[in-house]
Design an enzyme around this catalytic site. Structure first.
Site, mmCIF file in Angstrom:
data_model
loop_
_atom_site.group_PDB
_atom_site.id
_atom_site.type_symbol
_atom_site.label_atom_id
_atom_site.label_comp_id
_atom_site.label_asym_id
_atom_site.label_seq_id
_atom_site.Cartn_x
_atom_site.Cartn_y
_atom_site.Cartn_z
ATOM 1 N N CYS A 176 36.281 -60.762 35.840
ATOM 2 C CA CYS A 176 36.493 -62.041 36.523
ATOM 3 C C CYS A 176 37.958 -62.224 36.903
ATOM 4 O O CYS A 176 38.766 -62.688 36.096
ATOM 5 C CB CYS A 176 36.021 -63.195 35.635
ATOM 6 S SG CYS A 176 36.209 -64.805 36.415
ATOM 7 N N CYS A 179 39.158 -65.769 36.736
ATOM 8 C CA CYS A 179 39.480 -66.244 35.379
ATOM 9 C C CYS A 179 40.794 -65.651 34.878
ATOM 10 O O CYS A 179 41.606 -66.339 34.272
ATOM 11 C CB CYS A 179 38.406 -65.833 34.370
ATOM 12 S SG CYS A 179 36.713 -65.951 34.894
ATOM 13 N N ASP A 180 40.980 -64.359 35.086
ATOM 14 C CA ASP A 180 42.039 -63.647 34.367
ATOM 15 C C ASP A 180 43.198 -63.155 35.238
ATOM 16 O O ASP A 180 44.223 -62.729 34.708
ATOM 17 C CB ASP A 180 41.438 -62.410 33.654
ATOM 18 C CG ASP A 180 40.395 -62.806 32.616
ATOM 19 O OD1 ASP A 180 40.513 -63.919 32.085
ATOM 20 O OD2 ASP A 180 39.473 -62.016 32.366
#
Ligand code: NAP
Length: 356
Positions: A176, A179-180
């Protein structure tokens, strides 16, 4: 069968990601006395990425969930979450940080519990939607009956399946980028994205904001992504398209995490190393719907089908779906939470219309 097993629940919620907890919070506040299955903490679920609290429990910091700016969260978490769960939550220091995936999920779980949601740590493994009330059977062999059901079992990211990939999960390997991608370890560093679909191009494009170069490694000589996305990848100065290659090995060490990705030519078998600090796998997701096959309409990828736009009703009257289990487009914590709320409101109305 005990009395509690024979009681007919108004609504059962299956799943413990943002969709499941939001549905639980709304259902509890509507006095539906929800029973929520958060999943079983089994080794099989750990290996498959389907432990309780869902995909967010596998991520690090969550910077894009509205309402959680980075700050000194430790004191808030100490007062908000049950003592018994605190040892699981890290970091518990005084550094300002964005809320982490596990913290956010424990906060949601606690909020659902505070309003009276009854939580069962077990998997629903079979359902009978052909007769009413519906019957649900669990991994531990219990049965429960319910007038309405909300399915919020989510999806799991597909990974390549290499042992070295597992070793560096959360230390460079991610599924992701949204997300990261902004984490400090990727700033001005080379990263690899694996895959050739819209997700891979989207992840690669997103990562260009942070990384020095993004190697997009695809097993064929043509992207599966839509034309506009293909052109975006091909024209981006920071995206290096690496055709006809598959990942052979993820390389790194304990101190630095991931440091390189060894790739192999799909036809000649020749290998080479790409220095990188991250590898983002974007080879699709699999919805957690095996227990629903043949019980209600699923699409060709296994997602539960919403019968009408902006409604969470499924092909079975009284069964609703929320979150990634029914969504292969947005797949964000906040959109899942939103549809979880919608499913609880839809279930509440459905029950009220039938005086149930
Ligand atoms: P996808 O379209 O199924 O693409 C998966 C990609 O991963 C393919 O290129 C596939 O290669 C590759 N792949 C699969 N297994 C692999 C393996 N074991 N090793 C190496 N490569 C592998 O999945 P997606 O990109 O997640 O997209 C899912 C859906 O969401 C699509 O309908 C997509 O259009 C949609 N989506 C839309 C947007 C947008 O519109 N902005 C953004 C994201 C997703 P092959 O091509 O060789 O099969």
């Amino acid at each position: 069968m005990s009395n509690s097993e024979q009681a007919v629940e108004k609504v059962v919620i299956i799943g413990s990601g943002p969709a499941g907890w939001s549905a639980s919070i709304y259902a509890a506040r509507a006095n539906l006395d929800p029973l929520t299955f958060e999943g079983a903490a089994t080794e099989e679920n750990r290996l498959g990425g389907t432990l309780p609290l869902g995909q967010l429990s596998l991520t690090t910091e969550v910077e894009n969930y509205a309402g959680f700016p980075a700050g000194k969260l430790a004191e808030f978490l100490r007062t908000a979450i049950d003592d018994s769960y605190r040892p699981m939550l890290e970091p518990f220091d005084e550094r300002p940080h964005a809320v982490t995936g596990p913290e956010l999920m424990h906060l949601m779980r606690q909020q659902a519990k505070n309003f009276g949601t009854r939580i069962v740590t077990d998997d629903v493994v079979d359902v009978d939607f052909a007769s009413r009330p519906f019957t649900l059977r669990t991994l531990e062999g219990r049965t429960h009956r319910a007038q309405a059901v909300i399915i919020a079992t989510g999806a799991r990211a597909n990974y390549l399946g290499l042992p070295s990939e597992t070793e560096f999960k959360n230390r460079g390997v991610s599924a992701c980028a949204v997300c990261d991608g902004a984490l400090p370890r990727f700033r001005n560093q080379p990263v690899v994205v694996v895959g050739g679909g819209d997700s891979a191009v989207e992840e690669a494009t997103h990562l260009t904001k942070y990384a020095s170069v993004v190697h997009l490694v695809h097993r064929r000589g043509e992207l599966r992504a839509s034309r506009i996305m293909r052109e975006r990848a091909q024209n981006h100065a920071k995206i290096d398209l690496v055709w006809f290659h598959v990942v052979d090995e993820v390389m790194g060490n304990d101190k630095d995490g991931l440091t390189a990705v060894r790739i192999r030519h799909a036809e000649t078998g020749a290998t080479r190393e790409l220095p990188a600090r991250g590898m983002f796998v974007a080879i699709g997701h699999t919805p957690n719907t095996r227990f629903l096959e043949g019980k209600l309409d699923l699409n060709d990828k296994g997602h539960v089908v919403w019968k009408k736009a902006f409604r969470t009703a499924t092909s079975v009257d009284g069964v609703f779906a929320a979150g990634d289990v029914a969504d292969d487009r947005y797949r964000q914590a906040i959109t899942s939470a939103g549809t979880g709320c919608m499913a609880a409101l839809d279930a509440e109305r459905w029950l009220a219309e039938r005086n149930l």
